[in-house]
Enzyme design. Sequence first.
Site, PDB file in Angstrom:
ATOM      1  N   LYS A  13     -43.083  52.075  49.621  1.00 38.34           N
ATOM      2  CA  LYS A  13     -43.639  52.468  50.930  1.00 38.34           C
ATOM      3  C   LYS A  13     -42.576  53.116  51.811  1.00 38.34           C
ATOM      4  O   LYS A  13     -42.810  54.174  52.399  1.00 38.34           O
ATOM      5  CB  LYS A  13     -44.229  51.232  51.657  1.00 38.34           C
ATOM      6  CG  LYS A  13     -45.345  50.537  50.881  1.00 38.34           C
ATOM      7  CD  LYS A  13     -45.948  49.376  51.652  1.00 38.34           C
ATOM      8  CE  LYS A  13     -45.021  48.200  51.901  1.00 38.34           C
ATOM      9  NZ  LYS A  13     -44.584  47.483  50.680  1.00 38.34           N
ATOM     10  N   ARG A  90     -51.423  44.095  57.045  1.00 38.52           N
ATOM     11  CA  ARG A  90     -51.212  43.271  55.856  1.00 38.52           C
ATOM     12  C   ARG A  90     -52.267  42.199  55.714  1.00 38.52           C
ATOM     13  O   ARG A  90     -52.245  41.455  54.732  1.00 38.52           O
ATOM     14  CB  ARG A  90     -49.853  42.588  55.981  1.00 38.52           C
ATOM     15  CG  ARG A  90     -48.761  43.255  55.177  1.00 38.52           C
ATOM     16  CD  ARG A  90     -47.494  42.515  55.492  1.00 38.52           C
ATOM     17  NE  ARG A  90     -46.608  42.454  54.379  1.00 38.52           N
ATOM     18  CZ  ARG A  90     -45.589  43.316  54.209  1.00 38.52           C
ATOM     19  NH1 ARG A  90     -45.394  44.297  55.034  1.00 38.52           N
ATOM     20  NH2 ARG A  90     -44.797  43.158  53.176  1.00 38.52           N
ATOM     21  N   ARG A 129     -32.409  46.346  43.988  1.00 42.09           N
ATOM     22  CA  ARG A 129     -32.024  46.564  45.377  1.00 42.09           C
ATOM     23  C   ARG A 129     -31.271  45.362  45.936  1.00 42.09           C
ATOM     24  O   ARG A 129     -30.336  45.500  46.727  1.00 42.09           O
ATOM     25  CB  ARG A 129     -33.268  46.837  46.238  1.00 42.09           C
ATOM     26  CG  ARG A 129     -32.909  47.107  47.698  1.00 42.09           C
ATOM     27  CD  ARG A 129     -34.120  47.397  48.550  1.00 42.09           C
ATOM     28  NE  ARG A 129     -35.073  46.301  48.480  1.00 42.09           N
ATOM     29  CZ  ARG A 129     -36.310  46.370  48.915  1.00 42.09           C
ATOM     30  NH1 ARG A 129     -36.765  47.488  49.438  1.00 42.09           N
ATOM     31  NH2 ARG A 129     -37.121  45.338  48.814  1.00 42.09           N
ATOM     32  N   ARG A 135     -30.833  41.794  51.863  1.00 38.45           N
ATOM     33  CA  ARG A 135     -32.118  41.275  52.339  1.00 38.45           C
ATOM     34  C   ARG A 135     -32.322  39.858  51.824  1.00 38.45           C
ATOM     35  O   ARG A 135     -32.190  39.597  50.632  1.00 38.45           O
ATOM     36  CB  ARG A 135     -33.262  42.188  51.885  1.00 38.45           C
ATOM     37  CG  ARG A 135     -33.546  43.302  52.875  1.00 38.45           C
ATOM     38  CD  ARG A 135     -34.636  44.243  52.411  1.00 38.45           C
ATOM     39  NE  ARG A 135     -35.941  43.604  52.265  1.00 38.45           N
ATOM     40  CZ  ARG A 135     -37.086  44.283  52.247  1.00 38.45           C
ATOM     41  NH1 ARG A 135     -37.086  45.613  52.373  1.00 38.45           N
ATOM     42  NH2 ARG A 135     -38.230  43.657  52.082  1.00 38.45           N
ATOM     43  N   ARG A 146     -43.507  36.631  47.578  1.00 41.88           N
ATOM     44  CA  ARG A 146     -44.011  37.835  48.277  1.00 41.88           C
ATOM     45  C   ARG A 146     -45.163  38.459  47.488  1.00 41.88           C
ATOM     46  O   ARG A 146     -46.128  38.943  48.064  1.00 41.88           O
ATOM     47  CB  ARG A 146     -42.884  38.861  48.440  1.00 41.88           C
ATOM     48  CG  ARG A 146     -41.870  38.481  49.510  1.00 41.88           C
ATOM     49  CD  ARG A 146     -40.550  39.175  49.304  1.00 41.88           C
ATOM     50  NE  ARG A 146     -40.585  40.603  49.578  1.00 41.88           N
ATOM     51  CZ  ARG A 146     -39.625  41.447  49.195  1.00 41.88           C
ATOM     52  NH1 ARG A 146     -38.571  41.016  48.525  1.00 41.88           N
ATOM     53  NH2 ARG A 146     -39.731  42.716  49.491  1.00 41.88           N
TER      54      ARG A 146
HETATM   55  P1  AP5 Z   1     -39.062  50.714  48.903  1.00 43.85           P
HETATM   56  O1  AP5 Z   1     -39.319  52.113  49.267  1.00 43.85           O
HETATM   57  O2  AP5 Z   1     -38.113  49.921  49.699  1.00 43.85           O
HETATM   58  O3  AP5 Z   1     -40.457  49.920  48.752  1.00 43.85           O
HETATM   59  P2  AP5 Z   1     -41.271  49.128  49.837  1.00 43.85           P
HETATM   60  O4  AP5 Z   1     -42.676  49.175  49.397  1.00 43.85           O
HETATM   61  O5  AP5 Z   1     -40.936  49.639  51.191  1.00 43.85           O
HETATM   62  O6  AP5 Z   1     -40.673  47.677  49.566  1.00 43.85           O
HETATM   63  P3  AP5 Z   1     -40.331  46.540  50.593  1.00 43.85           P
HETATM   64  O7  AP5 Z   1     -39.519  45.549  49.829  1.00 43.85           O
HETATM   65  O8  AP5 Z   1     -39.797  47.073  51.854  1.00 43.85           O
HETATM   66  O9  AP5 Z   1     -41.771  45.961  50.804  1.00 43.85           O
HETATM   67  P4  AP5 Z   1     -42.253  44.711  51.557  1.00 43.85           P
HETATM   68  O10 AP5 Z   1     -43.666  45.040  51.812  1.00 43.85           O
HETATM   69  O11 AP5 Z   1     -42.005  43.445  50.841  1.00 43.85           O
HETATM   70  O12 AP5 Z   1     -41.272  44.625  52.793  1.00 43.85           O
HETATM   71  P5  AP5 Z   1     -41.464  44.782  54.344  1.00 43.85           P
HETATM   72  O13 AP5 Z   1     -40.157  45.197  54.865  1.00 43.85           O
HETATM   73  O14 AP5 Z   1     -42.655  45.560  54.677  1.00 43.85           O
HETATM   74  O15 AP5 Z   1     -38.625  50.702  47.365  1.00 43.85           O
HETATM   75  C1  AP5 Z   1     -38.184  49.511  46.756  1.00 43.85           C
HETATM   76  C2  AP5 Z   1     -36.947  49.808  45.906  1.00 43.85           C
HETATM   77  O16 AP5 Z   1     -37.324  50.611  44.810  1.00 43.85           O
HETATM   78  C3  AP5 Z   1     -35.849  50.604  46.643  1.00 43.85           C
HETATM   79  O17 AP5 Z   1     -34.613  50.163  46.222  1.00 43.85           O
HETATM   80  C4  AP5 Z   1     -36.130  52.053  46.227  1.00 43.85           C
HETATM   81  O18 AP5 Z   1     -34.963  52.822  46.232  1.00 43.85           O
HETATM   82  C5  AP5 Z   1     -36.675  51.881  44.818  1.00 43.85           C
HETATM   83  N1  AP5 Z   1     -37.699  52.870  44.467  1.00 43.85           N
HETATM   84  C6  AP5 Z   1     -38.683  53.372  45.270  1.00 43.85           C
HETATM   85  N2  AP5 Z   1     -39.463  54.229  44.584  1.00 43.85           N
HETATM   86  C7  AP5 Z   1     -38.971  54.248  43.309  1.00 43.85           C
HETATM   87  C8  AP5 Z   1     -39.355  54.955  42.107  1.00 43.85           C
HETATM   88  N3  AP5 Z   1     -40.402  55.784  42.080  1.00 43.85           N
HETATM   89  N4  AP5 Z   1     -38.658  54.721  40.980  1.00 43.85           N
HETATM   90  C9  AP5 Z   1     -37.591  53.870  40.995  1.00 43.85           C
HETATM   91  N5  AP5 Z   1     -37.159  53.195  42.096  1.00 43.85           N
HETATM   92  C10 AP5 Z   1     -37.862  53.374  43.236  1.00 43.85           C
HETATM   93  O19 AP5 Z   1     -41.751  43.275  54.793  1.00 43.85           O
HETATM   94  C11 AP5 Z   1     -40.785  42.274  54.659  1.00 43.85           C
HETATM   95  C12 AP5 Z   1     -41.296  40.989  55.261  1.00 43.85           C
HETATM   96  O20 AP5 Z   1     -41.502  41.161  56.675  1.00 43.85           O
HETATM   97  C13 AP5 Z   1     -42.637  40.469  54.764  1.00 43.85           C
HETATM   98  O21 AP5 Z   1     -42.500  39.709  53.581  1.00 43.85           O
HETATM   99  C14 AP5 Z   1     -43.113  39.634  55.940  1.00 43.85           C
HETATM  100  O22 AP5 Z   1     -42.452  38.404  55.977  1.00 43.85           O
HETATM  101  C15 AP5 Z   1     -42.651  40.454  57.131  1.00 43.85           C
HETATM  102  N6  AP5 Z   1     -43.661  41.414  57.561  1.00 43.85           N
HETATM  103  C16 AP5 Z   1     -43.554  42.777  57.523  1.00 43.85           C
HETATM  104  N7  AP5 Z   1     -44.675  43.354  57.972  1.00 43.85           N
HETATM  105  C17 AP5 Z   1     -45.515  42.355  58.300  1.00 43.85           C
HETATM  106  C18 AP5 Z   1     -46.852  42.323  58.787  1.00 43.85           C
HETATM  107  N8  AP5 Z   1     -47.529  43.436  59.024  1.00 43.85           N
HETATM  108  N9  AP5 Z   1     -47.424  41.106  59.015  1.00 43.85           N
HETATM  109  C19 AP5 Z   1     -46.736  39.962  58.774  1.00 43.85           C
HETATM  110  N10 AP5 Z   1     -45.481  39.928  58.289  1.00 43.85           N
HETATM  111  C20 AP5 Z   1     -44.874  41.116  58.053  1.00 43.85           C
HETATM  112 MG    MG Z   2     -40.134  48.770  52.939  1.00 43.22          MG
END
Ligand code: AP5
Ligand code: MG
Length: 193
Positions: A13, A90, A129, A135, A146
């Site tokens: 994402k 979410r 990562r 993180r 997760r």
């Molecule tokens: P990346 O682009 O970072 O993927 P992502 O989907 O953004 O992954 P996240 O880990 O950020 O998702 P998440 O939903 O768990 O975290 P968030 O911060 O939203 O890519 C991942 C990795 O793969 C990177 O290293 C990238 O380089 C690599 N990559 C990407 N594309 C690739 C490809 N095609 N091939 C190979 N490698 C690739 O949330 C974190 C926490 O915050 C949640 O668990 C929750 O506690 C809280 N939170 C956030 N939003 C909310 C909400 N709306 N409500 C409640 N709690 C929330």
């Molecule tokens: Mg992200």
Amino acid sequence: MNIVIFGAPGSGKGTQSERLIDRYGLHHISTGELLRDHIARGTRLGKIADTYISQGQLIPDQLMLEVLGEIFKEQPETAARGVIFDGFPRTIAQAEALEKMLKGYGTEVHAVIGLEVDEDELVRRMLERGKASGRSDDNIDTIRRRLDVYHSQTAPLRDFYRAKGTYHPIDGNGELERIAGDIASCLDNFKDN
Ligand code: AP5
Ligand code: MG
């Protein structure tokens, strides 16, 4: 145009959002980044969020909605310019609240891009990562939690948006550029219609 970039943890994402900002001039709102920034600054919200994030749990809807509401209040031009929502909504409650909030600004969610990635690849990406990200949630136990939380609380949103006709699945496995190209074709198509 308001876009939700949707998918499991590690689905790409954040990575794909960066490209969309450049291409369409949209404002990027990543709720995860926002919360991690609060944690880094040691704010009251950050202290609360930290306990949930490090456990792989979602922070409560009410709290998340307050944070988002504040952004829109502080930057009312945001909604007018168009937003990429990354990691939000979410839960069904968040999706309903987003709908209501955008309606208040005379707009809506135009497209939901669903990045669909195999589970073993998600785990591989997050572990990779985790070697350098610092993180607190990029370790195998929290990654598993997760993913469980995603399946039980977030995945039902696919049906929510399918019913509205706005869900566009994209194969998120494989090469970054190909995925970016598929997303752009989907959105360009959408914009032309
Ligand atoms: P990346 O682009 O970072 O993927 P992502 O989907 O953004 O992954 P996240 O880990 O950020 O998702 P998440 O939903 O768990 O975290 P968030 O911060 O939203 O890519 C991942 C990795 O793969 C990177 O290293 C990238 O380089 C690599 N990559 C990407 N594309 C690739 C490809 N095609 N091939 C190979 N490698 C690739 O949330 C974190 C926490 O915050 C949640 O668990 C929750 O506690 C809280 N939170 C956030 N939003 C909310 C909400 N709306 N409500 C409640 N709690 C929330
Ligand atoms: Mg992200």
